[in-house]
Design an enzyme around this catalytic site. Sequence first.
Site: not given
Length: 168
Positions: A119-120
């Site tokens: 996740l980013h």
Amino acid sequence: MKKNLFVPSKGEYVKGKRPTVDCILCSIVQNDPKAINLKIFRSESFIVAVNLYPYNPGHLMIFPNRHIEEIEKLSLSEVGELHKLTIISLKVLRNLYNPHGFNVGYNLGKGSGASIKHLHLHVVPRYENELSFIDVLSGSKIIVEEPKDTVQKLKREYKKYAEELLAQ
Ligand SMILES: [Zn+2]
């Protein structure tokens, strides 16, 4: 007034092969020497780094130290920390690049164009005149910036704001 065009660098980073690691963001977290280190700040649970394949100079990614793939997995305290880091990122990028706007968001899942599962959050400065060939041909100034130069500039600014905001 001369217009400034910002063109992402097509230097060695972009031409080079992506490193062969399981997760590029985990390898940045672990300071793996195989990963090109574009880290600019580390808070308790997150890292802020310059995107290796920037859409624009100053294109940042904020990602958790732990490998999670869904926003549902973020704890409430992580969400608060992430929000502060987003605000700091906007301030720093405004100071350094004076963009006309930002895109802030996630690419989630296969159909979104996401190439990294970890996740980013993307923070992308946007400019009204960016990437217009007419402008290039009419002699506007083109600014090319290597991601590693972006890192040096951002590190200094980020530290200034982070100390004051994360303490709140
Ligand atoms: Zn990971």
